[in-house]
Design an enzyme around this catalytic site. Structure first.
Site, PDB file in Angstrom:
ATOM      1  N   GLU A 209       0.246 -10.979  -3.530  1.00  0.00           N
ATOM      2  CA  GLU A 209       1.498 -11.448  -2.916  1.00  0.00           C
ATOM      3  C   GLU A 209       2.624 -11.649  -3.917  1.00  0.00           C
ATOM      4  O   GLU A 209       3.801 -11.409  -3.599  1.00  0.00           O
ATOM      5  CB  GLU A 209       1.255 -12.758  -2.150  1.00  0.00           C
TER       6      GLU A 209
ATOM      7  N   GLU B 269      -7.744 -13.026   2.443  1.00  0.00           N
ATOM      8  CA  GLU B 269      -7.750 -14.387   3.011  1.00  0.00           C
ATOM      9  C   GLU B 269      -8.560 -14.437   4.301  1.00  0.00           C
ATOM     10  O   GLU B 269      -9.279 -15.400   4.562  1.00  0.00           O
ATOM     11  CB  GLU B 269      -6.303 -14.843   3.256  1.00  0.00           C
TER      12      GLU B 269
ATOM     13  N   GLY C 271      -3.498 -11.011   2.887  1.00  0.00           N
ATOM     14  CA  GLY C 271      -4.041 -11.582   4.119  1.00  0.00           C
ATOM     15  C   GLY C 271      -5.426 -11.041   4.464  1.00  0.00           C
ATOM     16  O   GLY C 271      -6.211 -11.725   5.131  1.00  0.00           O
TER      17      GLY C 271
ATOM     18  N   ALA D 105      -0.970  -8.680   5.035  1.00  0.00           N
ATOM     19  CA  ALA D 105       0.002  -8.826   6.114  1.00  0.00           C
ATOM     20  C   ALA D 105       0.788  -7.524   6.209  1.00  0.00           C
ATOM     21  O   ALA D 105       0.912  -6.784   5.221  1.00  0.00           O
ATOM     22  CB  ALA D 105       0.939  -9.983   5.809  1.00  0.00           C
TER      23      ALA D 105
HETATM   24  N1  CO8 Z   1       1.556  -3.377   5.431  1.00  0.00           N
HETATM   25  C1  CO8 Z   1       2.076  -2.297   6.072  1.00  0.00           C
HETATM   26  N2  CO8 Z   1       1.712  -1.027   5.751  1.00  0.00           N
HETATM   27  C2  CO8 Z   1       0.818  -0.861   4.765  1.00  0.00           C
HETATM   28  C3  CO8 Z   1       0.252  -1.943   4.069  1.00  0.00           C
HETATM   29  C4  CO8 Z   1       0.655  -3.257   4.453  1.00  0.00           C
HETATM   30  N3  CO8 Z   1       0.136  -4.356   3.872  1.00  0.00           N
HETATM   31  N4  CO8 Z   1      -0.597  -1.457   3.130  1.00  0.00           N
HETATM   32  C5  CO8 Z   1      -0.563  -0.124   3.251  1.00  0.00           C
HETATM   33  N5  CO8 Z   1       0.283   0.255   4.220  1.00  0.00           N
HETATM   34  C6  CO8 Z   1       0.623   1.610   4.654  1.00  0.00           C
HETATM   35  C7  CO8 Z   1       1.461   2.334   3.623  1.00  0.00           C
HETATM   36  O1  CO8 Z   1       2.829   2.008   3.760  1.00  0.00           O
HETATM   37  C8  CO8 Z   1       1.156   3.767   3.970  1.00  0.00           C
HETATM   38  O2  CO8 Z   1       1.917   4.141   5.101  1.00  0.00           O
HETATM   39  P1  CO8 Z   1       2.633   5.602   5.155  1.00  0.00           P
HETATM   40  O3  CO8 Z   1       1.491   6.570   5.100  1.00  0.00           O
HETATM   41  O4  CO8 Z   1       3.347   5.576   6.464  1.00  0.00           O
HETATM   42  O5  CO8 Z   1       3.507   5.691   3.964  1.00  0.00           O
HETATM   43  C9  CO8 Z   1      -0.313   3.739   4.399  1.00  0.00           C
HETATM   44  O6  CO8 Z   1      -0.580   2.361   4.740  1.00  0.00           O
HETATM   45  C10 CO8 Z   1      -1.262   4.144   3.285  1.00  0.00           C
HETATM   46  O7  CO8 Z   1      -0.995   3.333   2.155  1.00  0.00           O
HETATM   47  P2  CO8 Z   1      -0.650   3.932   0.710  1.00  0.00           P
HETATM   48  O8  CO8 Z   1      -0.015   5.283   0.840  1.00  0.00           O
HETATM   49  O9  CO8 Z   1       0.106   2.897  -0.055  1.00  0.00           O
HETATM   50  O10 CO8 Z   1      -2.112   4.109   0.145  1.00  0.00           O
HETATM   51  P3  CO8 Z   1      -2.545   4.097  -1.396  1.00  0.00           P
HETATM   52  O11 CO8 Z   1      -3.973   4.591  -1.414  1.00  0.00           O
HETATM   53  O12 CO8 Z   1      -1.549   4.797  -2.236  1.00  0.00           O
HETATM   54  O13 CO8 Z   1      -2.543   2.548  -1.817  1.00  0.00           O
HETATM   55  C11 CO8 Z   1      -2.932   0.196  -1.508  1.00  0.00           C
HETATM   56  C12 CO8 Z   1      -3.408   1.640  -1.185  1.00  0.00           C
HETATM   57  C13 CO8 Z   1      -3.152  -0.095  -2.986  1.00  0.00           C
HETATM   58  C14 CO8 Z   1      -3.806  -0.731  -0.669  1.00  0.00           C
HETATM   59  C15 CO8 Z   1      -1.439   0.054  -1.144  1.00  0.00           C
HETATM   60  O14 CO8 Z   1      -1.252   0.530   0.185  1.00  0.00           O
HETATM   61  C16 CO8 Z   1      -0.924  -1.353  -1.205  1.00  0.00           C
HETATM   62  O15 CO8 Z   1      -0.676  -1.863  -2.283  1.00  0.00           O
HETATM   63  N6  CO8 Z   1      -0.715  -1.977  -0.024  1.00  0.00           N
HETATM   64  C17 CO8 Z   1      -0.109  -3.298   0.060  1.00  0.00           C
HETATM   65  C18 CO8 Z   1      -1.048  -4.370  -0.389  1.00  0.00           C
HETATM   66  C19 CO8 Z   1      -0.361  -5.707  -0.375  1.00  0.00           C
HETATM   67  O16 CO8 Z   1       0.567  -5.983  -1.111  1.00  0.00           O
HETATM   68  N7  CO8 Z   1      -0.856  -6.606   0.505  1.00  0.00           N
HETATM   69  C20 CO8 Z   1      -0.367  -7.959   0.567  1.00  0.00           C
HETATM   70  C21 CO8 Z   1       0.632  -8.077   1.677  1.00  0.00           C
HETATM   71  S1  CO8 Z   1       1.389  -9.690   1.714  1.00  0.00           S
HETATM   72  C22 CO8 Z   1       0.270 -10.683   2.487  1.00  0.00           C
HETATM   73  O17 CO8 Z   1      -0.807 -10.285   2.857  1.00  0.00           O
HETATM   74  C23 CO8 Z   1       0.739 -12.097   2.717  1.00  0.00           C
HETATM   75  C24 CO8 Z   1      -0.283 -12.976   3.413  1.00  0.00           C
HETATM   76  C25 CO8 Z   1       0.198 -14.395   3.543  1.00  0.00           C
HETATM   77  C26 CO8 Z   1       1.426 -14.467   4.415  1.00  0.00           C
HETATM   78  C27 CO8 Z   1       1.636 -15.812   4.969  1.00  0.00           C
HETATM   79  C28 CO8 Z   1       2.894 -15.778   5.871  1.00  0.00           C
HETATM   80  C29 CO8 Z   1       3.246 -17.075   6.493  1.00  0.00           C
END
Ligand code: CO8
Length: 260
Positions: free
Chosen positions: A134, A114, A111, A68
């Site tokens: 999450e 999922e 997500g 998400a």
């Molecule tokens: N959302 C928004 N932006 C993101 C996300 C995300 N999930 N993931 C990465 N980005 C962005 C980063 O902020 C970054 O942006 P910027 O260049 O502007 O700083 C860009 O993408 C590149 O990412 P990274 O610099 O972090 O890249 P890395 O190679 O260092 O790391 C990772 C890659 C490991 C994938 C890392 O980006 C990460 O951990 N991302 C988040 C993963 C995460 O926690 N996902 C779960 C989100 S919660 C969810 O999905 C809930 C679902 C259920 C909800 C139900 C609601 C009712």
């Protein structure tokens, strides 16, 4: 003419629709717009006879979908959780009438994982990584993740993923049964299309009913599941496709199914 979207690229070739989630700058994170457009694209394909199967993938080589959109997660309220747009969206993916394939080209987290789990067939690039992180954000995999993961890989392994946020490599994901095939990164989309082409050669009513039977039987007891199976098979025995399939085998030629 194929509809255009803000966050998706959509291509339809040879009855295979490819939906590419296209926000590479945010690792294809699922904003509300992505979810709305994904549902709109599926709605458009539902009654479109020029589409027989759907592939979902992510733009770029780094991510399928990194979850998400975390910039939006802060605004989630109890109402957001109860409304659970994402849970309902992935239910719609799972129950979509035509076969769906996730071509997982990189990170499939939260997500994103999922979403992949709600498709019928998951193919991973050798560089893909899977996880449900999450809990690191103080929430849980609330778009069907706690349930679909436990059903796909078993409760113990699901809890290992959900409680620790550990990531699985493509190889581990295949060993655990989370994906059924692995491709070299450059070959992933073509491999997914080949799988779609294979499915499209089968009896279309059989494919549709088989999906329905496997899905509805998965949560039923064996006896109920077998009743559903028997009823679907009885229906197929009334189709001309069944006769064509058998005749084609005897004639040693490809079947020409008419979907009836
Ligand atoms: N959302 C928004 N932006 C993101 C996300 C995300 N999930 N993931 C990465 N980005 C962005 C980063 O902020 C970054 O942006 P910027 O260049 O502007 O700083 C860009 O993408 C590149 O990412 P990274 O610099 O972090 O890249 P890395 O190679 O260092 O790391 C990772 C890659 C490991 C994938 C890392 O980006 C990460 O951990 N991302 C988040 C993963 C995460 O926690 N996902 C779960 C989100 S919660 C969810 O999905 C809930 C679902 C259920 C909800 C139900 C609601 C009712």
């Amino acid at each position: 003419m194929t509809q255009t979207y803000e966050t998706l690229l959509v291509d339809v070739t040879d009855r295979i629709a490819t939906i590419t989630i296209n926000r590479p700058e945010a690792l294809n994170a699922l904003s509300r717009t992505v979810i709305d457009e994904l549902l709109a694209a599926l709605d458009a394909f539902r009654d479109d006879d020029s589409v027989g199967a759907v592939i979902i993938t992510g733009a770029g080589e780094k991510a399928f979908v990194a979850g998400a959109d975390i910039t939006q997660v802060r605004s989630y309220s109890m109402g957001t959780g109860l409304e659970s747009v994402m849970q309902r969206a992935f239910d719609a993916v799972e129950s979509f009438e035509k076969p769906t394939i996730a071509a997982v080209n990189g990170f499939a987290l939260g997500g994103g994982c999922e979403l992949a789990m709600s498709t019928d067939i998951r193919i991973a690039s050798a560089t893909a990584r899977f996880g449900l992180p999450e809990a690191t954000l103080g929430i849980l995999p609330g778009a069907g993740g706690t349930q679909r993961m436990a059903r796909l890989v078993g409760t113990g392994r699901a809890l290992d993923l959900v409680l620790t946020s550990r990531m699985l490599s493509a190889e581990e994901a295949e060993r655990w049964g989370l994906v059924s095939r692995i491709s070299e990164p450059g070959a992933l989309l073509e491999d997914a299309r080949q799988v779609a082409r294979t499915v499209l050669k089968k009896g279309p009513v059989a494919v549709r009913l088989a999906k329905l039977v496997v899905r509805s039987g998965a949560d039923a007891d064996l006896a109920t599941g077998q009743v559903i199976e028997r009823l679907a098979q009885s229906l197929l025995y009334t189709t001309s496709d069944k006769n064509e399939g058998a005749q084609a085998f005897i004639d040693k030629r490809p079947a020409q199914f008419r979907g009836e």
